[in-house]
Design an enzyme around this catalytic site. Sequence first.
Site, PDB file in Angstrom:
ATOM      1  N   GLN A 251       0.825  -1.215   0.000  1.00  0.00           N
ATOM      2  CA  GLN A 251       0.000   0.000   0.000  1.00  0.00           C
ATOM      3  C   GLN A 251       0.853   1.256   0.000  1.00  0.00           C
ATOM      4  OE1 GLN A 251      -3.474  -0.333  -0.452  1.00  0.00           O
ATOM      5  NE2 GLN A 251      -2.458  -2.292  -0.840  1.00  0.00           N
ATOM      6  N   HIS A 254       1.722   2.974  -3.271  1.00  0.00           N
ATOM      7  CA  HIS A 254       0.661   3.645  -4.015  1.00  0.00           C
ATOM      8  C   HIS A 254       0.848   5.161  -4.036  1.00  0.00           C
ATOM      9  CE1 HIS A 254      -2.418   0.967  -5.482  1.00  0.00           C
ATOM     10  NE2 HIS A 254      -2.446   0.286  -4.352  1.00  0.00           N
ATOM     11  N   GLU A 319      -9.488   0.660   5.099  1.00  0.00           N
ATOM     12  CA  GLU A 319      -9.922   0.255   3.764  1.00  0.00           C
ATOM     13  C   GLU A 319      -9.674  -1.245   3.569  1.00  0.00           C
ATOM     14  OE1 GLU A 319      -8.928   1.401  -0.909  1.00  0.00           O
ATOM     15  OE2 GLU A 319      -7.500   1.896   0.685  1.00  0.00           O
ATOM     16  N   HIS A 320      -8.445  -1.678   3.810  1.00  0.00           N
ATOM     17  CA  HIS A 320      -8.080  -3.096   3.727  1.00  0.00           C
ATOM     18  C   HIS A 320      -7.660  -3.575   5.117  1.00  0.00           C
ATOM     19  CE1 HIS A 320      -6.862  -1.271  -0.213  1.00  0.00           C
ATOM     20  NE2 HIS A 320      -7.527  -2.308  -0.694  1.00  0.00           N
ATOM     21  N   ASP A 353      -7.167  -7.065  -4.924  1.00  0.00           N
ATOM     22  CA  ASP A 353      -6.977  -5.968  -5.875  1.00  0.00           C
ATOM     23  C   ASP A 353      -7.208  -6.409  -7.313  1.00  0.00           C
ATOM     24  OD1 ASP A 353      -6.498  -3.780  -4.349  1.00  0.00           O
ATOM     25  OD2 ASP A 353      -4.331  -3.702  -4.679  1.00  0.00           O
ATOM     26  N   HIS A 412     -53.332  17.715   1.548  1.00  0.00           N
ATOM     27  CA  HIS A 412     -53.074  16.285   1.673  1.00  0.00           C
ATOM     28  C   HIS A 412     -54.304  15.586   2.269  1.00  0.00           C
ATOM     29  CE1 HIS A 412     -48.905  17.214   0.875  1.00  0.00           C
ATOM     30  NE2 HIS A 412     -48.537  15.942   1.030  1.00  0.00           N
TER      31      HIS A 412
END
Length: 423
Positions: A251, A254, A319-320, A353, A412
Site C-alpha cells: 500500500q 501507491h 480500507e483493507h 486488488d 393532503h
Amino acid sequence: MKIQRINEEISLSRSVDSGTEEQRAIVQSIIEDVKTQGDEAVRKYTEAFDGIHLEQFAVSQEEINVAYTQIDTEMIAIIQEARDNIRDYHEHQLKASWMTTNENGTILGQKVTALDSVGLYVPGGTAAYPSSVLMNAVPASVAGVERIVMVSPPDKNGMIPPAVLVAANEAGITEIYKMGGAQAIAALAYGTESVKRVDKIVGPGNIFVALAKREVFGDVAIDMIAGPSEITVLADDSANANEVAADLLSQAEHDERAVSILVTTSESLANAVADEVTRQLELLPRKEIAAQSIATYGAIYIAGSMEQAIEVVNQLAPEHLEIMTANPFDLLGKIKHAGAIFLGRFSAEPVGDYFAGTNHVLPTNGTARFSSPLSVEDFQKKSSVIFYSQQAFEKNAKKIAAFARLEGLEAHARAIEERGANK
C-alpha cells in the site's frame, strides 16, 4: 517504522484532501467552460494538461485491435479470468424486484431498475490501471446498465494504454473517449458534442478529478470521494514478518499519503516487521514514494491483548484489513468496520486488488464505519410500488387525513377525503 504500545486512542489523524481554494476555482472554471463550450473546451484543456491536440476524442475499433497486438496473450487470458471472477462474485449481489399482497388486497413492493448510463473515469499519466476498468465496469454490466462510457487521459501520442483498452473491451465497454481531468468529469456530467451525459460517474482520479466529482454531484450521482489507500494488518506471533512487511509496503508504494499500520499482540513480531520494512524498502522501484508513506503514515502498535487490538482495528475502520493470526475466522465476527477483510496468510491484499473477484473500490479514511465497497447496487435504483385496496383505504382514511393535518397540510387531507366523498 514507529513502534508504540497502545495506551491511548489511535486514529489516522488525517482528513480527506479537500483541495485548495485555487484548485477549486480552477475546477469550477473548467466545468463552466465545458458546459458552455463543449468539445472546444475539452480540446483546449486536453492540449494544455496532456500536451496533445485531438480532433476526435472517441477511441476507434482499430485502436482497440492494435492494443490486442501489444499485450501478451497470456496477459489477455489473465485479464479475462479476472473479469470472470469479478462477474461471478458480483452476480451474487443482484437484487430482484419484489411485491407482497396483504389479506385486504393491498399490494406493496419494490421495483429494482438499472441506471441508464454510467461514466467510468480511469486515471492515466505514467501508470495504467486495467484493474480499475474491470472493478467498475463489470458490476455495472451485471446490474444491467445499458450504456457504460469510459474516459481516460491520452498520453503524449494521443493514445490510451493498451492494457486499459483491452480490459475495457473485455468488460464490454463500447464507448471510450480520450479525455481526462476535470474536463472529462464535466463532459460526462453535462455532455458535449462528442459525449452524451451520463447518470452516474465512478472511478478514482487525482485531486482535480475528485474536486470535479464533488462539484457535479447533484446533477449526476457519484460513487465516492476516495482518499489515499490504507492497509491495517492484525497479527499475532504466528505471522511471518517478511510477509507482513511486504503487505504493508504494497500500500505504501501507491501514494506518499498511503497509510500502512500493523496492530499486533507480539512485540517480537513488531520489531521483526520494522526491520523487514527497512530492508524491503531498499529493493522497491517506487522506494521514494513508499519510504515517504511509511515515514509519515506508517505505524506499528503493540496491543496488550487481542481484544484491545480488535478495538483499535474497529476504530481505524481501514480500507483493507488483513487478519494474519493462527485462527483468523475466530476473529471475523468481532470486526465491525473494514472495507475488505482478508483472512489468513495466503489472502494477501493484492489477491483482492486483481483476481479473487471482490471489488477493490473501497471506503477510505475511516469511512468504512458507514460505507461499503462498490457493488452492483451502486448501479441500480429502487422504486416503491403501492397499490392500496379500497378496503384498506376505507379503514385508514381518517387516520391518514389526521396525520396530514397534524403537519398542517390540508390539501393532503382533502386528497384523502375526496375519495371518501366519491365512493
